[in-house]
Design a protein around this motif. Structure first.
Motif, PDB file in Angstrom:
ATOM      1  N   LEU A   1      54.924  47.140  42.143  1.00 43.70           N
ATOM      2  CA  LEU A   1      54.643  45.700  42.027  1.00 43.70           C
ATOM      3  C   LEU A   1      55.937  44.904  42.189  1.00 43.70           C
ATOM      4  N   THR A   2      56.996  45.374  41.547  1.00 41.54           N
ATOM      5  CA  THR A   2      58.290  44.700  41.636  1.00 41.54           C
ATOM      6  C   THR A   2      58.763  44.637  43.089  1.00 41.54           C
ATOM      7  N   ARG A   3      58.633  45.767  43.801  1.00 39.31           N
ATOM      8  CA  ARG A   3      59.042  45.784  45.218  1.00 39.31           C
ATOM      9  C   ARG A   3      58.258  44.751  46.017  1.00 39.31           C
ATOM     10  N   ARG A   4      56.970  44.673  45.752  1.00 38.32           N
ATOM     11  CA  ARG A   4      56.135  43.741  46.523  1.00 38.32           C
ATOM     12  C   ARG A   4      56.436  42.279  46.174  1.00 38.32           C
ATOM     13  N   LEU A   5      56.690  42.014  44.903  1.00 32.93           N
ATOM     14  CA  LEU A   5      57.038  40.633  44.518  1.00 32.93           C
ATOM     15  C   LEU A   5      58.369  40.239  45.146  1.00 32.93           C
ATOM     16  N   ALA A   6      59.324  41.183  45.147  1.00 37.68           N
ATOM     17  CA  ALA A   6      60.640  40.901  45.763  1.00 37.68           C
ATOM     18  C   ALA A   6      60.471  40.657  47.258  1.00 37.68           C
ATOM     19  N   ALA A   7      59.631  41.439  47.904  1.00 39.90           N
ATOM     20  CA  ALA A   7      59.420  41.281  49.350  1.00 39.90           C
ATOM     21  C   ALA A   7      58.824  39.911  49.676  1.00 39.90           C
TER      22      ALA A   7
ATOM     23  N   PRO B   1      38.654  42.283  37.825  1.00 38.81           N
ATOM     24  CA  PRO B   1      37.918  43.361  37.167  1.00 38.81           C
ATOM     25  C   PRO B   1      38.142  44.685  37.889  1.00 38.81           C
ATOM     26  N   SER B   2      37.679  45.775  37.303  1.00 41.53           N
ATOM     27  CA  SER B   2      37.903  47.084  37.926  1.00 41.53           C
ATOM     28  C   SER B   2      37.342  47.117  39.346  1.00 41.53           C
ATOM     29  N   SER B   3      36.214  46.437  39.557  1.00 39.16           N
ATOM     30  CA  SER B   3      35.587  46.459  40.887  1.00 39.16           C
ATOM     31  C   SER B   3      36.473  45.817  41.957  1.00 39.16           C
ATOM     32  N   ALA B   4      37.387  44.959  41.550  1.00 39.37           N
ATOM     33  CA  ALA B   4      38.266  44.301  42.532  1.00 39.37           C
ATOM     34  C   ALA B   4      39.238  45.293  43.164  1.00 39.37           C
ATOM     35  N   PHE B   5      39.448  46.435  42.501  1.00 42.02           N
ATOM     36  CA  PHE B   5      40.431  47.391  43.001  1.00 42.02           C
ATOM     37  C   PHE B   5      39.793  48.468  43.869  1.00 42.02           C
ATOM     38  N   THR B   6      38.464  48.530  43.855  1.00 43.35           N
ATOM     39  CA  THR B   6      37.813  49.612  44.593  1.00 43.35           C
ATOM     40  C   THR B   6      36.955  49.096  45.737  1.00 43.35           C
ATOM     41  N   ALA B   7      36.783  47.775  45.785  1.00 43.02           N
ATOM     42  CA  ALA B   7      35.901  47.213  46.816  1.00 43.02           C
ATOM     43  C   ALA B   7      36.501  47.433  48.208  1.00 43.02           C
TER      44      ALA B   7
ATOM     45  N   ASP C   1      50.583  52.041  44.740  1.00 41.77           N
ATOM     46  CA  ASP C   1      50.950  50.925  45.615  1.00 41.77           C
ATOM     47  C   ASP C   1      49.722  50.107  46.036  1.00 41.77           C
ATOM     48  N   ASP C   2      48.550  50.762  46.107  1.00 44.07           N
ATOM     49  CA  ASP C   2      47.329  49.998  46.428  1.00 44.07           C
ATOM     50  C   ASP C   2      46.992  49.040  45.289  1.00 44.07           C
ATOM     51  N   VAL C   3      47.182  49.506  44.054  1.00 41.70           N
ATOM     52  CA  VAL C   3      46.912  48.630  42.904  1.00 41.70           C
ATOM     53  C   VAL C   3      47.920  47.476  42.895  1.00 41.70           C
ATOM     54  N   ALA C   4      49.189  47.791  43.161  1.00 36.86           N
ATOM     55  CA  ALA C   4      50.223  46.743  43.197  1.00 36.86           C
ATOM     56  C   ALA C   4      49.894  45.708  44.283  1.00 36.86           C
ATOM     57  N   ARG C   5      49.465  46.201  45.441  1.00 38.75           N
ATOM     58  CA  ARG C   5      49.127  45.286  46.547  1.00 38.75           C
ATOM     59  C   ARG C   5      47.999  44.346  46.124  1.00 38.75           C
ATOM     60  N   ARG C   6      46.993  44.918  45.442  1.00 35.16           N
ATOM     61  CA  ARG C   6      45.844  44.111  45.022  1.00 35.16           C
ATOM     62  C   ARG C   6      46.248  43.065  43.968  1.00 35.16           C
ATOM     63  N   LEU C   7      47.172  43.439  43.101  1.00 38.46           N
ATOM     64  CA  LEU C   7      47.645  42.484  42.084  1.00 38.46           C
ATOM     65  C   LEU C   7      48.351  41.303  42.758  1.00 38.46           C
ATOM     66  N   VAL C   8      49.205  41.617  43.733  1.00 40.97           N
ATOM     67  CA  VAL C   8      49.945  40.545  44.416  1.00 40.97           C
ATOM     68  C   VAL C   8      48.971  39.660  45.208  1.00 40.97           C
ATOM     69  N   GLU C   9      48.010  40.307  45.848  1.00 36.97           N
ATOM     70  CA  GLU C   9      46.979  39.547  46.583  1.00 36.97           C
ATOM     71  C   GLU C   9      46.274  38.578  45.622  1.00 36.97           C
ATOM     72  N   GLY C  10      45.949  39.063  44.419  1.00 38.05           N
ATOM     73  CA  GLY C  10      45.278  38.210  43.421  1.00 38.05           C
ATOM     74  C   GLY C  10      46.142  37.035  43.010  1.00 38.05           C
ATOM     75  N   ILE C  11      47.438  37.285  42.876  1.00 33.90           N
ATOM     76  CA  ILE C  11      48.359  36.200  42.473  1.00 33.90           C
ATOM     77  C   ILE C  11      48.421  35.135  43.572  1.00 33.90           C
ATOM     78  N   VAL C  12      48.644  35.568  44.798  1.00 30.55           N
ATOM     79  CA  VAL C  12      48.869  34.557  45.852  1.00 30.55           C
ATOM     80  C   VAL C  12      47.575  33.867  46.276  1.00 30.55           C
ATOM     81  N   SER C  13      46.446  34.561  46.124  1.00 25.31           N
ATOM     82  CA  SER C  13      45.208  33.929  46.589  1.00 25.31           C
ATOM     83  C   SER C  13      44.533  33.101  45.500  1.00 25.31           C
ATOM     84  N   GLY C  14      45.156  33.042  44.315  1.00 29.86           N
ATOM     85  CA  GLY C  14      44.626  32.148  43.269  1.00 29.86           C
ATOM     86  C   GLY C  14      43.440  32.716  42.512  1.00 29.86           C
ATOM     87  N   GLU C  15      43.263  34.043  42.546  1.00 29.30           N
ATOM     88  CA  GLU C  15      42.136  34.631  41.811  1.00 29.30           C
ATOM     89  C   GLU C  15      42.329  34.453  40.310  1.00 29.30           C
ATOM     90  N   ARG C  16      41.202  34.400  39.585  1.00 34.95           N
ATOM     91  CA  ARG C  16      41.253  34.121  38.145  1.00 34.95           C
ATOM     92  C   ARG C  16      40.848  35.320  37.301  1.00 34.95           C
TER      93      ARG C  16
END
Ligand SMILES: NC(=O)c1ccc[n+]([C@@H]2O[C@H](COP(=O)([O-])OP(=O)(O)OC[C@H]3O[C@@H](n4cnc5c(N)ncnc54)[C@H](OP(=O)(O)O)[C@@H]3O)[C@@H](O)[C@H]2O)c1
Length: 244
Positions: free
Chosen positions: A26-32, A238-244, A220-235
């Motif tokens: 996650l740190t690597r992705r935020l820095a990038a 849930p667990s389903s957001a990581f497996t969809a 890294d897939d979980v980290a990518r999804r977290l960053v996607e959630g931050i930048v896209s304004g998700e609120r």
């Protein structure tokens, strides 16, 4: 491509648990993405090894009631403001309830629940300030954010993990209430509940031994999804957001 709902470039972001199996990618992705980072955990040497250029490092133990405020202060001192906080620190324990010691119970609750609560209490005044001040002449969008990583177990309790699950369900409930409390202040509180991930967490529990678990997600897939959630304004994540 749509403009991000939250612009990470130039944002001051505190990551607690930055050295973990999930925290490091996650740190690597935020820095990038250009975030100005402050990294916190107990093992400062490990944080320094992975700190990207320009990142500040602070030793903080979430079991210590003063540590959360110290980590927030370090971020503000390093970068002059605080636009976001990610708490991706935590510990796990396994085993039947009757074998749960008080020490294990206290460490689970202090690290996974009390620490993040104290962290938010310390961070919110600075997040409010950051929202009021805005960012740059162009007005980088997005207000401020908090991401607290609870876990899928908050949604789906499991035998042999009752106290860990309770600490995570408590954090989820706290996040849901804080999200409502802070919405009008434009501080987005996101509870993230990833499924089992191959981060190594299950291999170093503070007590007990992990049951045989199905293969988990890639960190890294979980980290990518977290960053996607931050930048896209998700609120909510849930667990389903990581497996969809
Ligand atoms: N891996 C999974 O399957 C999974 C699934 C859902 C949710 N989660 C949650 O995701 C978070 C990260 O897990 P992970 O898989 O990355 O585990 P990890 O690899 O063990 O990393 C844990 C991180 O938390 C820090 N930490 C632990 N105790 C701390 C304390 N008292 N004060 C400050 N920092 C502390 C560790 O650094 P130090 O030891 O240096 O302090 C490390 O940076 C945890 O909250 C976990 O419950 C994990």
């Amino acid at each position: 491509m749509d403009a991000p709902a939250f612009e990470l470039s130039g944002a001051s972001v505190l990551v607690v648990g930055a050295s973990g199996g999930l925290g490091a990618p996650l740190t690597r992705r935020l820095a990038a993405r250009g975030a100005r980072l402050t990294l916190a955990a107990r093992d400062e040497a490990r944080l320094r090894e992975l700190a990207p250029p320009g990142a500040a490092v602070v030793c903080a133990d979430l079991r210590d009631a003063a540590a959360a405020a110290a980590a927030v202060q370090a971020a503000v001192a390093a970068h002059g403001r605080l636009d976001g906080v990610v708490c991706i620190a935590g510990v796990v324990a396994f085993g039947p309830l009757v074998e749960l010691t008080d020490d294990t119970l206290v460490e689970l609750v202090e690290t996974n629940l009390l620490g993040p609560v104290r962290l938010m209490r310390a961070a919110v005044p600075y997040l409010r300030e950051a929202v009021s001040a805005g960012r740059g002449a162009g007005g980088a969008p997005g207000g401020a954010f908090v991401v607290n990583v609870s876990a899928v177990i908050a949604e789906s309790p499991m035998a042999g993990m009752a106290a860990y699950g309770a600490s995570k369900a408590g954090l989820w409930a706290f996040d849901a209430a804080m999200a409502r409390e802070l919405r009008s202040a434009r501080i987005r509180v996101v509870d993230a509940r990833p499924p089992h991930t191959e981060s190594g967490l299950a291999d170093h529990p503070i007590a007990g031994k992990a049951p045989r678990l199905p293969r988990g997600l890639a960190p890294d897939d979980v980290a990518r999804r977290l960053v996607e959630g931050i930048v896209s304004g998700e609120r909510d994540l849930p667990s389903s957001a990581f497996t969809a």
